[in-house]
Design a protein around this motif. Sequence first.
Motif, PDB file in Angstrom:
ATOM      1  N   UNK A 153     -14.533-105.621 -97.359  1.00  0.00           N
ATOM      2  CA  UNK A 153     -14.716-104.954 -96.068  1.00  0.00           C
ATOM      3  C   UNK A 153     -16.154-105.087 -95.577  1.00  0.00           C
ATOM      4  N   UNK A 154     -17.121-104.967 -96.496  1.00  0.00           N
ATOM      5  CA  UNK A 154     -18.517-105.111 -96.099  1.00  0.00           C
ATOM      6  C   UNK A 154     -18.827-106.550 -95.703  1.00  0.00           C
ATOM      7  N   UNK A 155     -18.222-107.516 -96.392  1.00  0.00           N
ATOM      8  CA  UNK A 155     -18.428-108.920 -96.040  1.00  0.00           C
ATOM      9  C   UNK A 155     -17.895-109.215 -94.639  1.00  0.00           C
ATOM     10  N   UNK A 156     -16.717-108.663 -94.317  1.00  0.00           N
ATOM     11  CA  UNK A 156     -16.168-108.845 -92.973  1.00  0.00           C
ATOM     12  C   UNK A 156     -17.092-108.245 -91.920  1.00  0.00           C
ATOM     13  N   UNK A 157     -17.606-107.058 -92.220  1.00  0.00           N
ATOM     14  CA  UNK A 157     -18.506-106.406 -91.267  1.00  0.00           C
ATOM     15  C   UNK A 157     -19.772-107.225 -91.061  1.00  0.00           C
ATOM     16  N   UNK A 158     -20.353-107.731 -92.141  1.00  0.00           N
ATOM     17  CA  UNK A 158     -21.563-108.545 -92.006  1.00  0.00           C
ATOM     18  C   UNK A 158     -21.272-109.818 -91.218  1.00  0.00           C
ATOM     19  N   UNK A 159     -20.083-110.372 -91.377  1.00  0.00           N
ATOM     20  CA  UNK A 159     -19.729-111.572 -90.623  1.00  0.00           C
ATOM     21  C   UNK A 159     -19.614-111.264 -89.138  1.00  0.00           C
ATOM     22  N   UNK A 160     -19.020-110.115 -88.801  1.00  0.00           N
ATOM     23  CA  UNK A 160     -18.913-109.731 -87.387  1.00  0.00           C
ATOM     24  C   UNK A 160     -20.294-109.512 -86.785  1.00  0.00           C
ATOM     25  N   UNK A 161     -21.154-108.847 -87.551  1.00  0.00           N
ATOM     26  CA  UNK A 161     -22.503-108.594 -87.050  1.00  0.00           C
ATOM     27  C   UNK A 161     -23.271-109.896 -86.857  1.00  0.00           C
ATOM     28  N   UNK A 162     -23.005-110.871 -87.714  1.00  0.00           N
ATOM     29  CA  UNK A 162     -23.726-112.134 -87.634  1.00  0.00           C
ATOM     30  C   UNK A 162     -23.284-113.039 -86.511  1.00  0.00           C
ATOM     31  N   UNK A 163     -22.233-112.664 -85.785  1.00  0.00           N
ATOM     32  CA  UNK A 163     -21.774-113.482 -84.667  1.00  0.00           C
ATOM     33  C   UNK A 163     -22.720-113.409 -83.473  1.00  0.00           C
ATOM     34  N   UNK A 164     -23.565-112.430 -83.433  1.00  0.00           N
ATOM     35  CA  UNK A 164     -24.495-112.275 -82.320  1.00  0.00           C
ATOM     36  C   UNK A 164     -25.925-112.549 -82.740  1.00  0.00           C
ATOM     37  N   UNK A 165     -26.843-111.962 -82.015  1.00  0.00           N
ATOM     38  CA  UNK A 165     -28.255-112.146 -82.292  1.00  0.00           C
ATOM     39  C   UNK A 165     -28.614-111.499 -83.619  1.00  0.00           C
ATOM     40  N   UNK A 166     -29.343-112.227 -84.461  1.00  0.00           N
ATOM     41  CA  UNK A 166     -29.668-111.732 -85.806  1.00  0.00           C
ATOM     42  C   UNK A 166     -30.606-110.537 -85.758  1.00  0.00           C
ATOM     43  N   UNK A 167     -31.573-110.567 -84.844  1.00  0.00           N
ATOM     44  CA  UNK A 167     -32.486-109.429 -84.717  1.00  0.00           C
ATOM     45  C   UNK A 167     -31.731-108.187 -84.263  1.00  0.00           C
ATOM     46  N   UNK A 168     -30.828-108.356 -83.298  1.00  0.00           N
ATOM     47  CA  UNK A 168     -30.048-107.217 -82.819  1.00  0.00           C
ATOM     48  C   UNK A 168     -29.126-106.686 -83.907  1.00  0.00           C
ATOM     49  N   UNK A 169     -28.594-107.587 -84.748  1.00  0.00           N
ATOM     50  CA  UNK A 169     -27.724-107.148 -85.839  1.00  0.00           C
ATOM     51  C   UNK A 169     -28.488-106.294 -86.849  1.00  0.00           C
ATOM     52  N   UNK A 202      -9.308-110.369 -83.910  1.00  0.00           N
ATOM     53  CA  UNK A 202      -9.351-111.562 -83.084  1.00  0.00           C
ATOM     54  C   UNK A 202     -10.413-112.520 -83.591  1.00  0.00           C
ATOM     55  N   UNK A 203     -10.189-113.799 -83.343  1.00  0.00           N
ATOM     56  CA  UNK A 203     -11.145-114.816 -83.744  1.00  0.00           C
ATOM     57  C   UNK A 203     -12.263-114.912 -82.703  1.00  0.00           C
ATOM     58  N   UNK A 204     -13.449-115.126 -83.208  1.00  0.00           N
ATOM     59  CA  UNK A 204     -14.597-115.264 -82.315  1.00  0.00           C
ATOM     60  C   UNK A 204     -14.601-116.674 -81.730  1.00  0.00           C
ATOM     61  N   UNK A 205     -14.925-116.813 -80.454  1.00  0.00           N
ATOM     62  CA  UNK A 205     -14.988-118.153 -79.866  1.00  0.00           C
ATOM     63  C   UNK A 205     -16.112-118.980 -80.475  1.00  0.00           C
ATOM     64  N   UNK A 206     -15.879-120.266 -80.577  1.00  0.00           N
ATOM     65  CA  UNK A 206     -16.903-121.156 -81.122  1.00  0.00           C
ATOM     66  C   UNK A 206     -18.088-121.242 -80.180  1.00  0.00           C
ATOM     67  N   UNK A 207     -19.275-121.321 -80.784  1.00  0.00           N
ATOM     68  CA  UNK A 207     -20.486-121.363 -79.973  1.00  0.00           C
ATOM     69  C   UNK A 207     -21.183-122.700 -80.183  1.00  0.00           C
TER      70      UNK A 207
END
Length: 207
Positions: A153-169, A202-207
């Motif tokens: 569960x923590x790994x999933x959360x860290x992955x979601x947080x990492x989809x955006x800006x690292x500083x903001x995460x 949901x899957x995150x769109x590719x960037x």
Amino acid sequence: MSSKRKRKRDNGKAGADQFALAKIPPREKSGRAYRPREHRDPATETLKTRCRHMGKPITNANLRDQRAPWWGCYAGRVIGDAMIAEHERQELWAAITHMRKVVTVFDAAIGAPRRHAVCLRLLAPSEVLHADASTPAPDERDPATKQRQATAALSDLERWLGEGDKFAAGMTKRVVWDDVICTDPAGLIETLRNVVWGMRGKKFPRR
């Protein structure tokens, strides 16, 4: 002043008209004698303090607004002040509570100390413990299963947080988990939106 003396004083003020109607004391809707707001609701003083901290006047509308759960922490105040729809504010608050639940379960699974102090009354309840229909079922998972699922569960959360800006995460984790002042409200909201997206499966769109 006793009630007898008070009635005598009121009769003297009424003058010679002994048949004047006595003043009816105000009552609440339930029929009880009127009580000040602070006596009817113990949370009133806390709500007033929240209004003062937010720089808002103490009015009935503001007191009702301060009852929302997100006004109790810095992360919640950011989404409370943001110009967003009410349903999105509820979703962002669910993301905040999910982040806190995940890290709390993970810490307990690996035997880490609590990140925040616990009230002594919670450690030593004064009432007899009992279970009823609303009590959740006992957790019969073995420690290895608990740790494995908490880590996932923590790994999933860290992955979601990492989809955006690292500083903001990183800032979002400090604000949500450690309740520090938010320095980038827009970044916090965008990061929480990624958590909401991940919670939906949901899957995150590719960037």
